[in-house]
Design an enzyme around this catalytic site. Structure first.
Site, mmCIF file in Angstrom:
data_model
loop_
_atom_site.group_PDB
_atom_site.id
_atom_site.type_symbol
_atom_site.label_atom_id
_atom_site.label_comp_id
_atom_site.label_asym_id
_atom_site.label_seq_id
_atom_site.Cartn_x
_atom_site.Cartn_y
_atom_site.Cartn_z
ATOM 1 C CD GLU A 1 0.898 -0.291 -3.630
ATOM 2 O OE1 GLU A 1 0.844 -1.355 -4.279
ATOM 3 O OE2 GLU A 1 -0.119 0.298 -3.198
ATOM 4 C CB SER B 1 -9.235 6.357 -2.332
ATOM 5 O OG SER B 1 -8.235 5.927 -1.419
ATOM 6 C CG ASN C 1 -2.950 -2.842 -8.929
ATOM 7 O OD1 ASN C 1 -2.529 -4.003 -8.893
ATOM 8 N ND2 ASN C 1 -2.224 -1.809 -8.514
ATOM 9 N N GLY D 1 -7.578 -0.158 -7.058
ATOM 10 C CA GLY D 1 -7.006 -1.192 -6.197
ATOM 11 C C GLY D 1 -8.094 -1.793 -5.325
ATOM 12 N N GLY E 1 -4.903 3.598 -1.449
ATOM 13 C CA GLY E 1 -5.195 2.678 -0.348
ATOM 14 C C GLY E 1 -5.527 3.369 0.962
HETATM 15 P P1 PGA Z 1 -6.561 2.049 -4.272
HETATM 16 O O1 PGA Z 1 -5.267 1.657 -5.111
HETATM 17 O O2 PGA Z 1 -7.726 2.055 -5.219
HETATM 18 O O3 PGA Z 1 -6.672 0.999 -3.216
HETATM 19 O O4 PGA Z 1 -6.314 3.386 -3.687
HETATM 20 C C1 PGA Z 1 -5.042 2.207 -6.385
HETATM 21 C C2 PGA Z 1 -3.755 1.672 -6.943
HETATM 22 O O5 PGA Z 1 -2.821 1.420 -6.172
HETATM 23 O O6 PGA Z 1 -3.601 1.493 -8.159
#
Ligand code: PGA
Length: 246
Positions: A100, A206, A9, A227, A176
């Site tokens: 989000e 994460s 993503n 992400g 995130g």
């Molecule tokens: P992240 O995001 O890996 O940065 O935690 C995951 C996501 O929002 O799909």
């Protein structure tokens, strides 16, 4: 060997040129079956989709994903992008219900159900995100909350359409933040979801080079939605290598 999905993503990152470069590097690794055996989905910003599709061509095991879709079929909705439009540029998957979007754009379970319906109608597989806040986890209501998200947005689907959906469990507090849910946290939620649903069920929040293999080895985890660690070529390539031969 299990078939699992690794979805990247990109969120609102990468210029077109940067996106094309990253996509071609990922595609090379995925095409080299010695290095990767995952089904990889690149969820790029709208403006990159056509260019990334051209790079993917007819390669197998690599798919094009969008990060959002309108809940309207077509018409005077300035700034929106419809499922039919996504399909017309070769989109295979679309992320629906990312936390989000739920939080910053007030997307309700009801609106997400409309998005799911339109995606499926136009032959695009939803990657439907669910997951609780830290407060909900601390109150112990997270399983019920996740079940209500799934019930209100997905449980109206026919069995046949339901099978087209991929679910991603993404605890909001792990997105995130660098804080990954523990193996036990993931196991508990995934087992609870799988009691009702048997289908590709991803974990997100994460996921990184160091933990992706362990997470993907949990019995009810069928891959990851990634992400931050998907934005850097070196990290994402390592992730694909680390999930080989699961
Ligand atoms: P992240 O995001 O890996 O940065 O935690 C995951 C996501 O929002 O799909």
């Amino acid at each position: 060997m299990r078939q699992y999905i690794i979805a990247a993503n990109w969120k609102m990152n990468k210029t077109l040129e940067e996106g094309q470069k990253l996509a071609s590097e990922i595609i090379n690794i995925v095409s080299d079956e010695v290095k990767s055996d995952a089904q990889v989905v690149i969820c790029a910003p709208f403006i990159h989709l056509t260019a990334v599709k051209a790079l993917i061509g007819s390669k197998k095991n690599i798919f094009l994903g969008a990060q959002n879709v309108s809940n309207k079929e077509s018409g005077a909705y300035t700034g929106e992008v419809s499922a039919a439009q996504l399909k017309s540029v070769g989109v295979d998957f679309v992320i629906i219900g990312h936390s989000e979007r739920r939080e910053y754009f007030n997307e309700s379970n009801e609106m997400l159900a409309e998005k799911v319906d339109l995606a499926i109608k136009h032959g695009i597989r939803p990657i439907f995100c669910c997951g609780e806040s830290l407060a909900q986890r601390e109150q112990g209501v997270h399983i019920d909350f996740i079940k209500s998200q799934l019930t209100e947005s997905l449980f109206h689907l026919s069995e046949q359409d339901f099978l087209k959906t991929v679910i991603a469990y993404e605890p909001i507090w792990a997105i995130g933040t660098g804080v990954t849910a523990t193996i036990e946290d993931i196991e508990n939620v995934h087992n609870a979801i799988k009691e009702r649903i048997s289908k590709p069920l991803l974990y997100g929040g994460s996921v990184k080079v160091e933990n992706v293999r362990e997470i993907c080895q949990i019995p009810n985890v069928d891959g990851a939605l990634i992400g931050t660690a998907s934005w850097k070529k070196e990290d994402f390539i390592k992730i694909l290598e680390n999930t080989k031969d699961l």
